[in-house]
Design a protein around this motif. Structure first.
Motif, mmCIF file in Angstrom:
data_model
loop_
_atom_site.group_PDB
_atom_site.id
_atom_site.type_symbol
_atom_site.label_atom_id
_atom_site.label_comp_id
_atom_site.label_asym_id
_atom_site.label_seq_id
_atom_site.Cartn_x
_atom_site.Cartn_y
_atom_site.Cartn_z
ATOM 1 N N ASN A 190 39.832 38.688 40.631
ATOM 2 C CA ASN A 190 40.108 37.257 40.746
ATOM 3 C C ASN A 190 41.311 37.034 41.652
ATOM 4 O O ASN A 190 42.447 37.019 41.206
ATOM 5 N N ILE A 191 41.036 36.890 42.958
ATOM 6 C CA ILE A 191 42.130 36.658 43.911
ATOM 7 C C ILE A 191 42.217 35.187 44.302
ATOM 8 O O ILE A 191 42.867 34.844 45.280
ATOM 9 N N SER A 192 41.582 34.315 43.494
ATOM 10 C CA SER A 192 41.436 32.930 43.957
ATOM 11 C C SER A 192 41.639 31.891 42.874
ATOM 12 O O SER A 192 41.094 30.797 42.951
ATOM 13 N N CYS A 193 42.402 32.214 41.831
ATOM 14 C CA CYS A 193 42.593 31.260 40.741
ATOM 15 C C CYS A 193 43.509 30.115 41.180
ATOM 16 O O CYS A 193 44.664 30.346 41.563
ATOM 17 N N PRO A 194 43.029 28.858 41.125
ATOM 18 C CA PRO A 194 43.828 27.737 41.639
ATOM 19 C C PRO A 194 44.747 27.096 40.614
ATOM 20 O O PRO A 194 45.343 26.064 40.897
ATOM 21 N N ASN A 195 44.867 27.647 39.418
ATOM 22 C CA ASN A 195 45.654 26.939 38.407
ATOM 23 C C ASN A 195 46.828 27.737 37.863
ATOM 24 O O ASN A 195 47.305 27.500 36.780
ATOM 25 N N VAL A 196 47.273 28.726 38.646
ATOM 26 C CA VAL A 196 48.521 29.403 38.327
ATOM 27 C C VAL A 196 49.446 29.295 39.531
ATOM 28 O O VAL A 196 49.008 29.169 40.663
ATOM 29 N N LYS A 197 50.738 29.334 39.279
ATOM 30 C CA LYS A 197 51.704 29.076 40.336
ATOM 31 C C LYS A 197 52.044 30.324 41.144
ATOM 32 O O LYS A 197 52.797 30.260 42.091
ATOM 33 N N GLU A 198 51.483 31.462 40.758
ATOM 34 C CA GLU A 198 51.771 32.688 41.487
ATOM 35 C C GLU A 198 50.521 33.552 41.519
ATOM 36 O O GLU A 198 49.602 33.377 40.735
ATOM 37 N N ARG A 251 40.744 51.951 45.279
ATOM 38 C CA ARG A 251 41.258 53.317 45.188
ATOM 39 C C ARG A 251 41.337 53.829 43.750
ATOM 40 O O ARG A 251 41.399 55.040 43.529
ATOM 41 N N VAL A 252 41.349 52.930 42.755
ATOM 42 C CA VAL A 252 41.559 53.371 41.378
ATOM 43 C C VAL A 252 40.337 53.181 40.491
ATOM 44 O O VAL A 252 40.430 53.352 39.272
ATOM 45 N N THR A 253 39.194 52.799 41.082
ATOM 46 C CA THR A 253 37.992 52.678 40.263
ATOM 47 C C THR A 253 36.741 53.030 41.059
ATOM 48 O O THR A 253 36.678 52.800 42.276
ATOM 49 N N SER A 254 35.778 53.569 40.350
ATOM 50 C CA SER A 254 34.465 53.824 40.936
ATOM 51 C C SER A 254 33.440 52.816 40.434
ATOM 52 O O SER A 254 32.281 52.852 40.828
ATOM 53 N N LYS A 255 33.882 51.919 39.575
ATOM 54 C CA LYS A 255 32.980 50.891 39.049
ATOM 55 C C LYS A 255 32.706 49.838 40.128
ATOM 56 O O LYS A 255 33.506 49.672 41.062
ATOM 57 N N PRO A 256 31.585 49.105 40.020
ATOM 58 C CA PRO A 256 31.302 48.052 40.991
ATOM 59 C C PRO A 256 32.424 47.015 41.047
ATOM 60 O O PRO A 256 32.895 46.544 40.008
ATOM 61 N N LEU A 257 32.864 46.699 42.262
ATOM 62 C CA LEU A 257 33.910 45.702 42.471
ATOM 63 C C LEU A 257 33.301 44.432 43.050
ATOM 64 O O LEU A 257 32.628 44.462 44.078
ATOM 65 N N ILE A 258 33.555 43.317 42.387
ATOM 66 C CA ILE A 258 33.076 42.014 42.839
ATOM 67 C C ILE A 258 34.299 41.162 43.170
ATOM 68 O O ILE A 258 35.147 40.938 42.309
ATOM 69 N N THR A 259 34.413 40.710 44.399
ATOM 70 C CA THR A 259 35.562 39.913 44.813
ATOM 71 C C THR A 259 35.224 38.427 44.718
ATOM 72 O O THR A 259 34.246 37.974 45.305
ATOM 73 N N LYS A 260 36.024 37.705 43.968
ATOM 74 C CA LYS A 260 35.801 36.274 43.754
ATOM 75 C C LYS A 260 36.543 35.488 44.837
ATOM 76 O O LYS A 260 37.776 35.488 44.883
ATOM 77 N N LEU A 261 35.784 34.842 45.708
ATOM 78 C CA LEU A 261 36.366 34.182 46.874
ATOM 79 C C LEU A 261 36.711 32.721 46.600
ATOM 80 O O LEU A 261 35.986 32.007 45.909
#
Length: 324
Positions: free
Chosen positions: A134-142, A163-173
């Motif tokens: 979750n690189i896109s949360c609009p309701n936190v100040k940082e 680099r630290v996981t082999s599990k599927p990574l889903i990026t939330k835009l």
């Protein structure tokens, strides 16, 4: 994306995860999963996956009240990532989930890249099926918004988590950025396996009598049918970048009916996220699934995968869905 072989036309393989349905229940809308799976009438074929509530390194109390406000054709929320912390989720919550019911995907949030990495590492050493960044949360100040609105920062977070996981990574835009396609390109290069498109749109509400913001955080994330046209366009745009690399998309934003879901799939989504609709119809998923099945049969499709990315643009060759 490949088609499942169990003769269920809605089944699909999403980054190696078996989904019995293209429906994904979105983070923050069903807590840590058990809130929805215990609803009377729930079937393990209703949802292909459930994304758990946003989780950070340490416990967070979230934002001050008010944190939710109904708007015309939508809802503003500014929960502020209230959660018990990653260790508590892994040790206390995950053991209570029935992983035979559906796939469970963690939602990783943080204020620094180091926090994202630490939380991802904890979930990597757990039974969780996949990880949404979750690189896109609009309701936190940082954190969130700053990372999600700049391609360089988005790519750094994805690469660090990769680099630290082999599990599927889903990026939330985030929709709150200048060029979502460039961000998607950078995230693919950094190692994302899939995208969730889109997160909520930044908005606010004002109490005219008090001349004050309704939301304690001033701004919040707008979800619901009001943002559907925005989300559809963003899915279409990201699909053009992601399809040649075989990177699938969870399309989300205002889906409340089978026709809504079908529009997202035609635009390029392999799966569809349901969130705000659950607040007024907890059993909407079964209705959406039934509507999709009826459409597939009526149009001669054997599986949901055949419909992905079939949008016809006048004078523009269609981008075919690459196998994933």
């Amino acid at each position: 994306m490949t088609v499942d072989t169990d003769k269920n036309p809605l089944a699909l393989d999403f980054c190696g995860m078996h989904f019995a349905s293209p429906i994904v229940l979105l983070s923050g809308c069903v807590g840590f999963g058990e809130e929805y799976t215990r609803v009377a009438g729930f079937s393990n074929r209703d949802a292909g996956a459930i994304v758990l509530k946003g989780t950070t390194g340490g416990a967070r109390l979230g934002n001050p009240a008010h944190r939710i406000y109904e708007t015309p054709r939508g809802m503003l929320n500014a929960i502020g990532l209230q959660n018990p912390g990653a260790t508590a989720v892994v040790q206390d919550i995950l053991p209570t989930l029935d992983f035979s019911e559906t796939r469970f995907i963690a939602n990783v949030s943080g204020s620094t890249i180091e926090e994202y990495v630490a939380v991802t590492r904890l979930f990597d050493d757990s039974p969780i099926d996949g990880i949404e960044i979750n690189i896109s949360c609009p309701n936190v100040k940082e954190g969130g918004v700053a990372f999600g609105n700049y391609p360089d920062m988005s790519a750094k977070v994805v690469a660090a988590c990769r680099r630290v996981t082999s599990k599927p990574l889903i990026t939330k835009l985030s929709p709150n950025q200048t060029d979502i396609q460039e961000n998607a390109r950078r995230c693919i290069e950094a190692g994302t396996d899939a995208f969730a498109v889109i997160n909520t749109v930044m908005g606010m509400a004002i109490d005219a009598e008090r001349r004050m913001p309704v939301i304690g955080n001033v701004q919040g994330g707008l979800s619901g049918p009001a943002i559907k046209p925005i989300a559809l366009l963003k899915v279409h745009q990201v699909h053009q970048v992601a399809a040649p690399h075989g990177v699938p998309i969870i399309g989300q934003g205002g889906i409340v009916s089978a026709r809504d879901a079908l529009e997202f799939i035609i635009a390029g989504a392999s799966a569809v996220g349901i969130g705000t609709a659950l607040f007024y119809d907890p059993l909407v998923c079964s209705k959406i699934n039934a509507g999709i099945c009826e459409y597939l049969q009526r149009h001669g499709f054997d599986s949901i995968g055949e419909l992905v990315g079939t949008l016809q643009l006048p004078g523009v060759p269609r981008i075919s869905q690459a196998a994933g």
